[in-house]
Design a protein around this motif. Structure first.
Motif, mmCIF file in Angstrom:
data_model
loop_
_atom_site.group_PDB
_atom_site.id
_atom_site.type_symbol
_atom_site.label_atom_id
_atom_site.label_comp_id
_atom_site.label_asym_id
_atom_site.label_seq_id
_atom_site.Cartn_x
_atom_site.Cartn_y
_atom_site.Cartn_z
ATOM 1 N N UNK A 65 56.048 41.976 23.368
ATOM 2 C CA UNK A 65 56.057 40.657 23.972
ATOM 3 C C UNK A 65 54.649 40.254 24.413
ATOM 4 N N UNK A 66 53.917 41.215 24.980
ATOM 5 C CA UNK A 66 52.545 40.941 25.414
ATOM 6 C C UNK A 66 51.639 40.605 24.237
ATOM 7 N N UNK A 67 51.900 41.221 23.090
ATOM 8 C CA UNK A 67 51.066 40.999 21.914
ATOM 9 C C UNK A 67 51.459 39.756 21.122
ATOM 10 N N UNK A 68 52.645 39.236 21.363
ATOM 11 C CA UNK A 68 53.130 38.090 20.599
ATOM 12 C C UNK A 68 52.328 36.832 20.905
ATOM 13 N N UNK A 69 51.940 36.120 19.852
ATOM 14 C CA UNK A 69 51.197 34.876 20.024
ATOM 15 C C UNK A 69 52.132 33.686 20.213
ATOM 16 N N UNK A 70 53.431 33.924 20.017
ATOM 17 C CA UNK A 70 54.399 32.842 20.157
ATOM 18 C C UNK A 70 54.854 32.660 21.599
ATOM 19 N N UNK A 71 54.680 33.697 22.421
ATOM 20 C CA UNK A 71 55.096 33.631 23.808
ATOM 21 C C UNK A 71 53.870 33.445 24.701
ATOM 22 N N UNK A 72 53.810 32.320 25.389
ATOM 23 C CA UNK A 72 52.650 31.991 26.222
ATOM 24 C C UNK A 72 52.835 32.502 27.652
ATOM 25 N N UNK A 73 51.714 32.718 28.320
ATOM 26 C CA UNK A 73 51.697 33.051 29.746
ATOM 27 C C UNK A 73 52.602 34.232 30.094
ATOM 28 N N UNK A 74 52.371 35.345 29.405
ATOM 29 C CA UNK A 74 53.090 36.586 29.686
ATOM 30 C C UNK A 74 52.121 37.562 30.331
ATOM 31 N N UNK A 75 52.512 38.124 31.483
ATOM 32 C CA UNK A 75 51.623 39.019 32.210
ATOM 33 C C UNK A 75 52.362 40.282 32.631
ATOM 34 N N UNK A 76 51.643 41.391 32.632
ATOM 35 C CA UNK A 76 52.199 42.685 33.019
ATOM 36 C C UNK A 76 51.711 43.044 34.417
ATOM 37 N N UNK A 77 52.656 43.200 35.349
ATOM 38 C CA UNK A 77 52.337 43.584 36.720
ATOM 39 C C UNK A 77 52.690 45.055 36.925
ATOM 40 N N UNK A 78 51.744 45.828 37.379
ATOM 41 C CA UNK A 78 51.964 47.237 37.702
ATOM 42 C C UNK A 78 52.094 47.335 39.217
ATOM 43 N N UNK A 79 53.303 47.659 39.704
ATOM 44 C CA UNK A 79 53.549 47.623 41.144
ATOM 45 C C UNK A 79 53.467 49.001 41.787
ATOM 46 N N UNK A 80 52.898 49.982 41.074
ATOM 47 C CA UNK A 80 52.682 51.305 41.657
ATOM 48 C C UNK A 80 51.556 51.247 42.697
#
Length: 214
Positions: A65-80
């Motif tokens: 999903x992060x690599x997909x160019x079709x899905x905009x404004x995707x961010x990965x939050x690390x809550x550790x």
């Protein structure tokens, strides 16, 4: 066209494991389904990792999903905790906003360090993200990310995915396994997805509260 899509969706939900995943990737690649179709079904997720939003991904799906160019404004939050993020490593794209901090005290009953909540967690996410952004929340193995998703949902975020196997993955509970008690079952690291020890001030959580803006 409608009948074709119904047949496609029926086939998609009948598949399980790697075949299901491969089929979903192909459908997304050819534009039949959007990237969000890669999400896990709630029935595939342990109950203790369920969230009110009902949005789930495993590590491989999150990466795609992060690599997909079709899905905009995707961010990965690390809550550790910052210590985990710094010394255990983290996904290259991950922005560290801790859900809780480790206190230097030991809980004898639970056999683990005492943790205290980060009172600024939701506020820090709001500084860095819009409520219509797609957020993928990761911790070690899905427990803190579940709590984090609930906190963000209550704050008005609606597109928040729980990365259910986390960065390190679940414990191997097979007593006859050579890796019994170790986190070798699943997770970002075990899936051999890109990760690093390298630190960026724009992604790490600083004591001043200053960090990255997605």
């Amino acid at each position: 066209r409608i009948a074709s899509l119904k047949n496609t969706n029926a086939l998609f939900y009948c598949l399980r494991g790697s075949m299901k995943h491969l089929f979903a990737v192909l459908l997304v690649f050819y534009g039949v389904l959007p990237p969000l179709a890669l999400a896990l079904e709630q029935s595939e997720v342990p109950k203790k990792k369920h969230t009110s939003l009902g949005l789930y991904l495993n590590a491989k799906e999150a990466y795609e999903m992060l690599q997909s160019k079709k899905q905009k404004n995707v961010y990965l939050l690390d809550v550790r905790t910052p210590q985990e993020y710094f010394f255990v490593g983290h996904a290259e794209e991950a922005i560290n906003i801790p859900f809780s901090f480790m206190e230097y005290r030991y809980n004898e009953q639970k056999k683990k360090p005492v943790m205290k909540s980060n009172p600024s967690f939701v506020a820090e996410v709001k500084k860095r993200s819009k409520k219509d952004d797609v957020l993928i929340v990761s911790c070690r193995s899905g427990k803190r990310s579940t709590k984090s998703v609930e906190a963000l949902s209550k704050a008005g975020f609606k597109k928040v995915y729980n990365l259910v196997d986390g960065f390190e993955g679940d414990l191997d509970k097979k007593t006859n396994s050579p890796t019994f008690g170790q986190r070798t079952v699943n997770g970002w690291k075990n899936a051999e997805l890109p990760w690093t020890y390298s630190l960026s001030p724009k992604q790490m959580y600083l004591e001043t509260g200053q960090g990255a803006t997605p």
